[in-house]
Design an enzyme around this catalytic site. Structure first.
Site, mmCIF file in Angstrom:
data_model
loop_
_atom_site.group_PDB
_atom_site.id
_atom_site.type_symbol
_atom_site.label_atom_id
_atom_site.label_comp_id
_atom_site.label_asym_id
_atom_site.label_seq_id
_atom_site.Cartn_x
_atom_site.Cartn_y
_atom_site.Cartn_z
ATOM 1 C CD GLN A 1 -17.215 21.034 -27.632
ATOM 2 O OE1 GLN A 1 -16.697 22.131 -27.740
ATOM 3 N NE2 GLN A 1 -16.535 19.985 -27.217
ATOM 4 C CG HIS B 1 -21.331 24.156 -30.848
ATOM 5 N ND1 HIS B 1 -19.991 23.868 -30.780
ATOM 6 C CD2 HIS B 1 -21.604 24.913 -29.747
ATOM 7 C CE1 HIS B 1 -19.470 24.427 -29.680
ATOM 8 N NE2 HIS B 1 -20.435 25.053 -29.037
ATOM 9 C CG ASP C 1 -20.159 14.993 -37.009
ATOM 10 O OD1 ASP C 1 -21.036 14.494 -36.282
ATOM 11 O OD2 ASP C 1 -18.945 14.916 -36.747
ATOM 12 N N PRO D 1 -5.397 12.278 -28.257
ATOM 13 C CG PRO D 1 -5.142 11.949 -30.554
ATOM 14 C CD PRO D 1 -6.124 12.421 -29.527
HETATM 15 P P1 OAD Z 1 -10.943 21.246 -32.047
HETATM 16 O O1 OAD Z 1 -10.550 21.165 -33.475
HETATM 17 O O2 OAD Z 1 -10.701 22.529 -31.330
HETATM 18 O O3 OAD Z 1 -10.178 20.108 -31.225
HETATM 19 C C1 OAD Z 1 -10.157 18.781 -31.662
HETATM 20 C C2 OAD Z 1 -9.507 17.944 -30.591
HETATM 21 O O4 OAD Z 1 -9.543 16.584 -31.025
HETATM 22 C C3 OAD Z 1 -8.035 18.275 -30.297
HETATM 23 O O5 OAD Z 1 -7.839 18.351 -28.907
HETATM 24 C C4 OAD Z 1 -7.284 17.080 -30.899
HETATM 25 O O6 OAD Z 1 -6.092 16.772 -30.160
HETATM 26 C C5 OAD Z 1 -8.295 15.977 -30.760
HETATM 27 N N1 OAD Z 1 -8.150 14.870 -31.714
HETATM 28 C C6 OAD Z 1 -7.587 14.877 -32.948
HETATM 29 N N2 OAD Z 1 -7.670 13.669 -33.509
HETATM 30 C C7 OAD Z 1 -8.302 12.857 -32.632
HETATM 31 C C8 OAD Z 1 -8.705 11.486 -32.642
HETATM 32 N N3 OAD Z 1 -8.470 10.704 -33.691
HETATM 33 N N4 OAD Z 1 -9.333 11.002 -31.540
HETATM 34 C C9 OAD Z 1 -9.581 11.798 -30.474
HETATM 35 N N5 OAD Z 1 -9.237 13.096 -30.416
HETATM 36 C C10 OAD Z 1 -8.613 13.626 -31.476
HETATM 37 O O7 OAD Z 1 -12.471 20.798 -31.957
HETATM 38 P P2 OAD Z 1 -13.546 21.057 -30.805
HETATM 39 O O8 OAD Z 1 -12.939 20.954 -29.462
HETATM 40 O O9 OAD Z 1 -14.712 20.215 -31.116
HETATM 41 O O10 OAD Z 1 -17.637 25.428 -32.709
HETATM 42 O O11 OAD Z 1 -13.907 22.570 -31.091
HETATM 43 C C11 OAD Z 1 -14.908 23.164 -30.350
HETATM 44 C C12 OAD Z 1 -15.731 24.073 -31.200
HETATM 45 O O12 OAD Z 1 -14.882 25.008 -31.877
HETATM 46 C C13 OAD Z 1 -16.476 23.400 -32.326
HETATM 47 O O13 OAD Z 1 -17.704 22.842 -31.940
HETATM 48 C C14 OAD Z 1 -16.684 24.513 -33.273
HETATM 49 C C15 OAD Z 1 -15.309 25.091 -33.264
HETATM 50 O O14 OAD Z 1 -15.175 26.386 -33.699
HETATM 51 C C16 OAD Z 1 -18.615 25.936 -33.437
HETATM 52 O O15 OAD Z 1 -18.754 25.663 -34.608
HETATM 53 C C17 OAD Z 1 -19.510 26.865 -32.676
#
Ligand code: OAD
Length: 251
Positions: A100, A118, A103, A214
């Site tokens: 998703q 995305h 970057d 996490p």
């Molecule tokens: P989120 O910011 O919603 O979620 C990030 C996830 O990564 C959370 O569940 C955190 O717990 C986890 N996390 C944090 N640090 C971490 C680490 N060091 N290792 C592993 N996991 C970690 O991001 P996405 O799920 O990618 O959409 O969000 C989905 C979409 O919402 C994105 O692609 C973007 C956003 O709005 C668009 O731009 C269309």
């Protein structure tokens, strides 16, 4: 059995391992996630910067924000977990990456045929003729960026809120998810659809699902194994177990 060892064995036994990532995959490279206390959507309002309406009302502001994010990206590099995935990819254990993230860190580490649900932040798309190009090839001296072919308005080639995903890209992601017998779900909150369907499709097609995050997410409920560390640490540790198994086999 130790969970890391279990995951390493599952990887070695798999025929079609797929990795599905969200912003948490890049957090250990210093790129902020979207949600959570340090998340981008905590500091900026998506409706002001990441919607078609925001762009049409102020394309200079939206471009400036994207170019700022791009300039931040140029200062980071893919962490060790990315390099582990690259090695698994080259060794044939990892068959496909669906992300998703916009970057481009998978591209930078050398995994080129990533399914980018995305879009890709370093690319622009003409709203008039559809021409796409990497922003570094385009004239950015005055904003907004104008198409070199037809002089139309160019926009970041990413999916914004309220927009559908590219149908072909989504279909390919669903196909890959159905084919998976093992899926690593790394660093996604699992709340943004349709991307969030992907682990469920894999599970319903018989794949074992492993979550690396996490924190708990809605996907935790369907995960067979949950690793509660960050992406970099988890992947490096799994890789260590994998090598141990292989060394044992070779003896
Ligand atoms: P989120 O910011 O919603 O979620 C990030 C996830 O990564 C959370 O569940 C955190 O717990 C986890 N996390 C944090 N640090 C971490 C680490 N060091 N290792 C592993 N996991 C970690 O991001 P996405 O799920 O990618 O959409 O969000 C989905 C979409 O919402 C994105 O692609 C973007 C956003 O709005 C668009 O731009 C269309």
């Amino acid at each position: 059995m130790d969970e890391l060892l279990r995951v390493a064995r599952l990887i070695l036994d798999s025929n079609y391992m797929v990795v599905f990532t969200g912003a948490g995959m890049s957090a250990d490279s210093g790129i902020p996630t979207f949600r959570g206390s340090n998340g981008l959507w905590n500091r900026y309002r998506p409706e002001d910067l990441a919607t078609p309406e925001a762009f049409m009302s102020d394309p200079v502001k939206v471009w400036s924000w994207y170019l700022w994010r791009i300039s931040k990206l140029s200062k980071v590099s893919p962490h060790k977990g990315y390099r582990v995935l690259k090695r698994w990819y080259e060794a044939g254990y990892l068959k496909k990456v669906i992300t998703q993230n916009v970057d481009g860190l998978f591209r930078r580490v050398g995994i080129d045929d990533v399914i980018e649900l995305h879009g890709y932040i370093e690319r622009a798309r003409c709203m008039r003729c559809g021409y796409r190009d990497i922003i570094y090839n385009l004239d950015r001296s005055s904003l907004p960026i104008i198409c070199p072919r037809c002089y139309g308005l160019m926009r970041p080639d990413v999916v914004w809120f309220g927009e559908p995903l590219d149908r072909n890209v989504l279909d390919e992601a669903y196909r890959v998810a159905r084919e998976a017998d093992l899926m690593l779900v790394i660093g996604t909150s699992g709340v943004v659809y349709p991307a969030a369907y992907i682990p469920y499709i894999a599970r319903d097609s018989g794949a074992t699902v492993i979550e690396i995050n996490p924190e708990d997410t809605p996907i935790s409920d369907i995960a067979d194994i949950r690793l509660r560390n960050g992406a970099e640490k988890s992947l490096v540790e799994i890789d260590r177990e994998l090598k141990k198994i292989l060394k044992g086999l070779e003896r």
